[in-house]
Design a protein around this motif. Structure first.
Motif, PDB file in Angstrom:
ATOM      1  N   ASP A 198      24.939  37.591  39.275  1.00  0.00           N
ATOM      2  CA  ASP A 198      23.824  37.373  40.205  1.00  0.00           C
ATOM      3  C   ASP A 198      22.556  37.083  39.406  1.00  0.00           C
ATOM      4  N   LEU A 199      22.733  36.387  38.285  1.00  0.00           N
ATOM      5  CA  LEU A 199      21.603  36.039  37.428  1.00  0.00           C
ATOM      6  C   LEU A 199      20.591  35.153  38.153  1.00  0.00           C
ATOM      7  N   GLY A 200      21.077  34.332  39.075  1.00  0.00           N
ATOM      8  CA  GLY A 200      20.169  33.434  39.797  1.00  0.00           C
ATOM      9  C   GLY A 200      19.340  34.146  40.840  1.00  0.00           C
ATOM     10  N   GLU A 201      19.927  35.127  41.507  1.00  0.00           N
ATOM     11  CA  GLU A 201      19.235  35.878  42.558  1.00  0.00           C
ATOM     12  C   GLU A 201      19.875  37.257  42.676  1.00  0.00           C
ATOM     13  N   GLU A 202      19.089  38.292  42.503  1.00  0.00           N
ATOM     14  CA  GLU A 202      19.589  39.652  42.534  1.00  0.00           C
ATOM     15  C   GLU A 202      20.356  39.937  43.824  1.00  0.00           C
ATOM     16  N   GLY A 203      21.587  40.433  43.648  1.00  0.00           N
ATOM     17  CA  GLY A 203      22.411  40.788  44.784  1.00  0.00           C
ATOM     18  C   GLY A 203      23.215  39.653  45.365  1.00  0.00           C
ATOM     19  N   ASN A 204      22.933  38.431  44.946  1.00  0.00           N
ATOM     20  CA  ASN A 204      23.658  37.254  45.447  1.00  0.00           C
ATOM     21  C   ASN A 204      24.638  36.804  44.371  1.00  0.00           C
ATOM     22  N   PHE A 205      25.829  37.397  44.355  1.00  0.00           N
ATOM     23  CA  PHE A 205      26.799  37.107  43.308  1.00  0.00           C
ATOM     24  C   PHE A 205      27.552  35.808  43.600  1.00  0.00           C
ATOM     25  N   ILE A 206      27.709  35.014  42.554  1.00  0.00           N
ATOM     26  CA  ILE A 206      28.496  33.785  42.630  1.00  0.00           C
ATOM     27  C   ILE A 206      29.427  33.740  41.425  1.00  0.00           C
ATOM     28  N   TRP A 207      30.427  32.868  41.499  1.00  0.00           N
ATOM     29  CA  TRP A 207      31.251  32.557  40.330  1.00  0.00           C
ATOM     30  C   TRP A 207      30.550  31.438  39.575  1.00  0.00           C
ATOM     31  N   LEU A 208      30.104  31.715  38.368  1.00  0.00           N
ATOM     32  CA  LEU A 208      29.385  30.707  37.591  1.00  0.00           C
ATOM     33  C   LEU A 208      30.248  29.474  37.354  1.00  0.00           C
ATOM     34  N   SER A 209      31.554  29.654  37.194  1.00  0.00           N
ATOM     35  CA  SER A 209      32.439  28.541  36.882  1.00  0.00           C
ATOM     36  C   SER A 209      32.566  27.553  38.039  1.00  0.00           C
ATOM     37  N   THR A 210      32.370  28.022  39.265  1.00  0.00           N
ATOM     38  CA  THR A 210      32.537  27.143  40.429  1.00  0.00           C
ATOM     39  C   THR A 210      31.263  26.982  41.245  1.00  0.00           C
ATOM     40  N   CYS A 224      26.253  40.845  35.567  1.00  0.00           N
ATOM     41  CA  CYS A 224      27.523  40.148  35.344  1.00  0.00           C
ATOM     42  C   CYS A 224      28.687  41.011  35.821  1.00  0.00           C
ATOM     43  N   VAL A 225      29.772  40.355  36.215  1.00  0.00           N
ATOM     44  CA  VAL A 225      30.900  41.049  36.835  1.00  0.00           C
ATOM     45  C   VAL A 225      32.054  41.184  35.849  1.00  0.00           C
ATOM     46  N   GLU A 226      32.536  42.393  35.703  1.00  0.00           N
ATOM     47  CA  GLU A 226      33.703  42.671  34.881  1.00  0.00           C
ATOM     48  C   GLU A 226      34.813  43.255  35.745  1.00  0.00           C
ATOM     49  N   ILE A 227      36.044  43.231  35.219  1.00  0.00           N
ATOM     50  CA  ILE A 227      37.116  44.049  35.773  1.00  0.00           C
ATOM     51  C   ILE A 227      37.186  45.292  34.889  1.00  0.00           C
TER      52      ILE A 227
END
Length: 215
Positions: free
Chosen positions: A143-155, A178-181
């Protein structure tokens, strides 16, 4: 006919081509596979001298599946087939989110985007069976672009499926984007938000090639 011959001669003499350039769309290792046997579109003659595959070879490819298959066959990375998708489990060195993304792209792949529950299950099943000592793995989620708005950077797509560990994502310290498993315990894996500068393992995935790759 005469006009066509003149056009070809002009191109040859000038050293330019009217065809769109494809080199920047393909990883460097893939541009040096050797020439393809024009008599058979399903076979690359491995005994020919290495070099760039000529432009006409690319435009002659009959299906995107052929190109995808050749990328897999000649990848220098050990790819794992889960379902109908190939993945690279980057468990040989740890790095931050940005370098992980850079590594995947440099090898013609994308940092992992988990689109469905079925895909998430396949990845966790492989992890549990083969990577028991691994606790953290980066995905391309952020959600680097907007806090709380998570996206897949690759798509560039939003997360239409999630597998967060409650109460995640919590943006602890206002620095987790950033999102981890995350392996919480034996056979207990969830998603978690973490600082993008943390050094963890990562997963790349090989995108299915579209007509963009060969036009």
């Amino acid at each position: 006919m005469i006009t066509e011959v003149i056009s070809i001669l002009v191109v040859l003499l000038s050293g330019t081509s009217t065809e769109p350039c494809i080199e920047k769309r393909l990883p460097q290792w893939f541009l040096h596979l050797g020439t393809r046997d024009g008599a058979n579109k399903d076979i690359i003659n491995s005994r020919t001298s290495p070099g760039l595959i000529d432009q006409q070879s690319w435009t002659d490819l009959s299906t995107e599946e052929y190109l995808h298959r050749e990328v897999v066959k000649r990848s220098p990375l050990p790819l794992v087939l889960l379902g109908d998708q190939y993945y690279y489990f980057g468990i040989y060195f740890k790095t931050n989110y940005y370098k992980a993304n850079e590594f995947c792209r440099a090898h013609g792949m994308n940092l992992l985007s988990i689109e469905t529950e079925a895909e998430n299950s396949l990845i966790l099943k492989y992890w549990k069976q083969n990577l028991k000592k691994v606790d953290h793995i980066y995905t391309s989620g952020s959600d680097l672009g907007e806090e709380g708005n998570f996206i897949w950077l690759s798509t560039g797509k939003p997360l239409n499926f999630t597998y967060w560990s409650p109460p995640q994502p919590d943006n602890a310290g206002k620095n987790e984007h950033c999102v981890e498993i995350w392996k919480l315990a034996e056979n207990n894996y969830f998603w978690n938000d973490i600082p993008c500068t943390a050094s963890y393992y990562f997963i790349c995935e090989l995108p299915k090639c579209s007509s963009f790759c060969i036009t």
